[in-house]
Design an enzyme around this catalytic site. Structure first.
Site, short mmCIF file in Angstrom:
data_model
loop_
_atom_site.label_atom_id
_atom_site.label_comp_id
_atom_site.label_asym_id
_atom_site.label_seq_id
_atom_site.Cartn_x
_atom_site.Cartn_y
_atom_site.Cartn_z
CG ASN A 11 -2.13 -0.81 1.12
OD1 ASN A 11 -2.52 -1.44 2.10
ND2 ASN A 11 -2.76 -0.86 -0.03
CG ASN A 60 -10.55 4.99 0.91
OD1 ASN A 60 -9.65 4.30 1.37
ND2 ASN A 60 -11.81 4.92 1.36
CB CYS A 69 -5.91 2.44 6.38
SG CYS A 69 -4.74 1.78 5.17
CG ASN A 71 -0.49 -2.31 5.09
OD1 ASN A 71 0.20 -2.88 5.92
ND2 ASN A 71 -1.05 -2.96 4.07
CG ASN A 164 -12.31 -2.95 2.33
OD1 ASN A 164 -11.94 -2.18 1.47
ND2 ASN A 164 -12.58 -2.54 3.57
CD GLU A 181 -7.37 -1.57 0.34
OE1 GLU A 181 -7.77 -0.65 1.09
OE2 GLU A 181 -6.18 -1.79 0.11
CB CYS A 191 -6.01 -4.54 2.36
SG CYS A 191 -7.30 -3.85 3.44
CB THR A 193 -8.24 -3.48 8.08
OG1 THR A 193 -8.48 -2.94 6.77
CG2 THR A 193 -7.78 -2.36 9.01
#
Length: 246
Positions: A11, A60, A69, A71, A164, A181, A191, A193
């Site tokens: 990410n 986003n 989020c 990461n 997601n 996502e 991702c 989470t």
């Protein structure tokens, strides 16, 4: 304005800090644009908080806000520590609640919000899905063939459940995960989470250990653990560059 570009396990994020909290959704769309901006999965803005080290505003790439989020939390923790905004062990506020992070060189651990199983009985496209909230909602299914991830089906499920969508497989010593996502509206290289949701389902439903290596599409190695109901999420982050924009 000076901004930093960070990557965390696949990410990527644009990050900056300011004293003013306001709506940065339009700026997020400009900066995150892959062709006409810096290019990123999301924008993270750090602003002061009265009792915690800071508060973040997360957007986003399409300008929509996200509660959490995984990461991104690790990337912004590294940014905050490097810029003297927080100590190595820090706590900050997200829309999902308080998040704890620990920075050790380029390795960062995030302590995510407690996971919540919202539904275990979703049957779609010949698969059984769980709906799990690990800061944001994730649909999760396990399949021996992770290459069977149908992105068109994922897009429909994302719209139907506003979540997601993840497909995962349990390998010999790790879990492999692929994620579609929301907000990016496509499959991403990682991702946080989503990996946490897949790990939690595997732990609760398939009996995997409380500590497990997880690999997203980027093939980065992350380590997830479950202790006292909290998922810990550890991996490397990298500052790509800093730049000034007008």
């Amino acid at each position: 304005m000076q901004v930093a570009k960070y990557t965390a396990s696949g990410n990527d994020f644009v990050i900056f800090h300011t004293f003013i909290k306001k709506d940065f959704s339009s700026l997020a769309k400009v900066l995150c644009h892959r062709q006409e901006g810096i290019g990123a999965d999301g924008l993270i803005v750090l602003v002061p908080h009265k009792t915690l080290d800071f508060e973040w505003c997360f957007y986003n790439a399409d300008g929509s806000s996200a509660e959490m989020c995984g990461n991104g939390s690790r990337a912004c923790a590294h940014y905050a520590f490097e810029n003297g905004l927080a100590p190595a062990q820090m706590r900050f506020l997200t829309l999902a609640g308080e998040i704890g992070c620990t920075v050790s060189g380029n390795r960062v651990q995030s302590d995510l919000t407690p996971p919540k199983i919202l539904d275990k009985e979703i049957e779609k496209y010949g698969k059984r899905w769980w709906l799990i909230d690990t800061g944001v909602p994730h649909l999760v299914t396990f399949d021996a063939d992770i290459n069977a991830f149908d992105l068109q089906e994922a897009k429909i499920l994302r719209q139907e459940y506003n979540a997601n969508v993840n497909i995962a497989s349990i390998e010999k010593d790790h879990i492999r995960v692929r994620t579609y996502e929301r907000g990016v509206e496509d499959e991403t290289l990682a991702c946080g989470t989503g990996m946490a949701a897949c790990f939690y389902m595997a732990n609760q439903n398939a009996g995997v250990a409380n500590t497990m290596k997880v690999k997203p599409k980027s093939a980065a190695e992350l380590y997830l653990g479950l202790e006292n109901g909290i998922i810990t999420f550890t991996g490397d982050v990298r500052k790509v560059f800093t730049t000034e924009i007008n």
